[in-house]
Structures are given as C-alpha cells and as structure tokens.
Write a protein that holds these residues in place. Structure first.
Motif, PDB file in Angstrom:
ATOM      1  N   GLY A   1       0.804  -1.216   0.000  1.00 22.64           N
ATOM      2  CA  GLY A   1       0.000   0.000   0.000  1.00 22.64           C
ATOM      3  C   GLY A   1       0.837   1.265   0.000  1.00 22.64           C
ATOM      4  N   PRO A   2       0.183   2.422  -0.131  1.00 17.11           N
ATOM      5  CA  PRO A   2       0.890   3.707  -0.193  1.00 17.11           C
ATOM      6  C   PRO A   2       1.584   4.080   1.110  1.00 17.11           C
ATOM      7  CG  PRO A   2      -1.488   4.042  -0.042  1.00 17.11           C
ATOM      8  CD  PRO A   2      -1.285   2.573  -0.252  1.00 17.11           C
ATOM      9  N   GLU A   3       1.283   3.373   2.184  1.00 14.46           N
ATOM     10  CA  GLU A   3       1.936   3.667   3.460  1.00 14.46           C
ATOM     11  C   GLU A   3       3.368   3.133   3.511  1.00 14.46           C
ATOM     12  OE1 GLU A   3      -0.344  -0.251   4.042  1.00 14.46           O
ATOM     13  OE2 GLU A   3      -0.551   1.640   2.939  1.00 14.46           O
ATOM     14  N   TRP A   4       3.777   2.429   2.464  1.00 15.72           N
ATOM     15  CA  TRP A   4       5.121   1.861   2.404  1.00 15.72           C
ATOM     16  C   TRP A   4       6.005   2.638   1.429  1.00 15.72           C
ATOM     17  CZ3 TRP A   4       7.073  -2.247   5.204  1.00 15.72           C
ATOM     18  CH2 TRP A   4       6.145  -3.005   5.942  1.00 15.72           C
ATOM     19  N   LEU A   5       7.255   2.859   1.832  1.00 13.10           N
ATOM     20  CA  LEU A   5       8.293   3.311   0.907  1.00 13.10           C
ATOM     21  C   LEU A   5       9.078   2.086   0.476  1.00 13.10           C
ATOM     22  CD1 LEU A   5      10.099   5.569  -0.428  1.00 13.10           C
ATOM     23  CD2 LEU A   5      11.522   5.398   1.635  1.00 13.10           C
TER      24      LEU A   5
END
Length: 254
Positions: free
Chosen positions: A51-55
């Motif tokens: 998801g977008p919460e991960w770099l």
C-alpha cells in the motif's frame, strides 16, 4: 540488473552459427548475475502491491564501492532490508544460523544480518533517532523451504510468502516516524558516500528485457537441437566430420 549489464565479461559475442544452435549470450560468470536479477525483478513486482503507506527502494547503493541492497522497505511494520536469492527448483533448509541450498551451506543469513545492521546505522545517523532494521532473506522459487529451527540472524521467507508475512508483522512505527525514516532513506547520500547519478531505469529495463528474450530464445534452440541429436548425427555422416565438429561446438557454446 545494472551490475549484470555493466560488468565486464558477463555477456559474450556469438557467431551466427552459435546463435543458430542456441549458444547463450551469457558467460559462465554472467549467469549467476542474470539469475539474481530475475529474482530481484520478481520480488520488485510483488512489492508493487504494497500500500501507499510503504516506501519501497530498489538496488540501493551502499558504502563506498559497488555494493547494494536489493530492496529497502519502510512502513508501519518497521524497516526491512530484503536480500533476494534465486534458488528456483532447489530445496532450502534453515535452522538457527544455518541456511543450506541443496545440501550446501551458504552465507545468506550472515550477509542479510550484515546488511540490516549497516542500514540501521546509516538510517539512525540520517534520521536522528534509533532505527531498527530487520534483515530478510527472500528465496525465489525454491522447490521447498524447510524451517527446522527459527533462523537467528534474519527472517527467511519465499517470494510466495513475502507479502503475507509483511502484512502479519505488527505495527511498530507511527506515521511521523515512518515519514522521518522514509525521508532519510530516500536521500542517496544516506547510503553512499559518493552517490552516483542514477541510470535511466527504463533504458536498463529495456536492455535487460532484450537480454532475457535472447536467453530464452537460446534455451529453446538448444532444447530443439538436443531433441534432434539423431538428425545431427545423420548430418555428420552425410556432410563430413568438419560440419559435425562445427555443429557440436555450437551446441556446446555456453
């Protein structure tokens, strides 16, 4: 991938005859790099589903030389360095500090732990607060993965297990911590003392895709000719030893 394409001696020129009979475009030295690149690409594609919460960072240069970390992840569940190992079709056995592939001991656990420790020190310095990093060995396409006893130095999962394993990890970082660590991780100077200008990812991918196509084509041609060995023998008898020698030299041209 970049090391494979840029490394001296990893690729080799082929004559027309060698191309016809399926000689590989890879040298023996280049083949392990090629397999490693395939593993990194496979895992990279999986990580796109986070998801977008991960770099998610790929092929992160670290230190002063040519070393890199295959993948670095920063998210609510923590910070992870992934060391991908392509052991397609081979049995992998893990217990404590030992990881064996087809009965042979490896340094995968030690190397993964070293990567994580190194990343922890660099990110701690860059972020300004302690950053714990978990090393993960991601085994790509193994015949089997047997965990006899919990690995002590790093986690070990297959590529098929990776996303499920990450989602099961409990959250240990809040949004502010994730943001600060991500900002530090995204700066090339965090990792390398003399960060180089990154190459064109699209151009690298295009070149590797073409190499992958050529290698697959060579494999198919070798298989076809091996199935046709009786016909080759007939050609040797019909055309003389010189033609036969050239044919077998091309077939053995890996």
């Amino acid at each position: 991938m970049e090391e494979l394409l840029a490394g001296p001696g990893h690729l080799r020129p082929r004559t027309v005859l060698q191309r016809i009979f399926g000689a590989s475009p890879l040298s023996p030295e280049g083949l392990p790099w090629y397999r490693g690149a395939l593993g990194e690409i496979a895992v990279g594609r999986l990580l796109q589903r986070l998801g977008p919460e991960w770099l998610v960072l790929h092929a992160v240069p670290v230190g002063t030389g040519a070393s890199d970390i295959d993948h670095v992840l920063v998210g609510p569940a923590g910070v992870f360095t992934l060391n991908t190992k392509n052991h397609e079709g081979q049995p992998v056995w893990v217990a404590g500090r030992t990881l064996m592939v087809a009965g042979q001991k490896t340094r995968h656990l030690y190397n993964s732990a070293h990567e994580a420790s190194r990343a922890s020190k660099l990110l701690t310095t860059a972020a300004g607060f302690p950053v714990e990093v978990t090393g993960v060995v991601v085994v790509v396409g193994p015949k089997s993965l047997t965990i006899k006893a919990r690995p002590e130095q790093a986690a070990v999962v297959t590529d098929a297990q990776l996303l499920r394993w990450l989602h099961r990890c409990p959250d240990v970082l809040d949004q502010q911590e994730v943001a600060r660590i991500s900002a530090a991780a995204a700066r090339p100077g965090t990792w390398h003392r003399r960060p180089a200008h990154p190459g064109d990812p699209a151009a690298l991918q295009h070149t590797f895709t073409r190499l992958h196509q050529l290698e697959n084509q060579a494999r198919r041609r070798r298989a076809a000719w091996l199935l046709g060995i009786p016909a080759v023998g007939f050609m040797m008898l019909a055309n003389g030893a010189g033609m036969g020698a050239a044919l077998f030299q091309a077939l053995a041209g890996r």
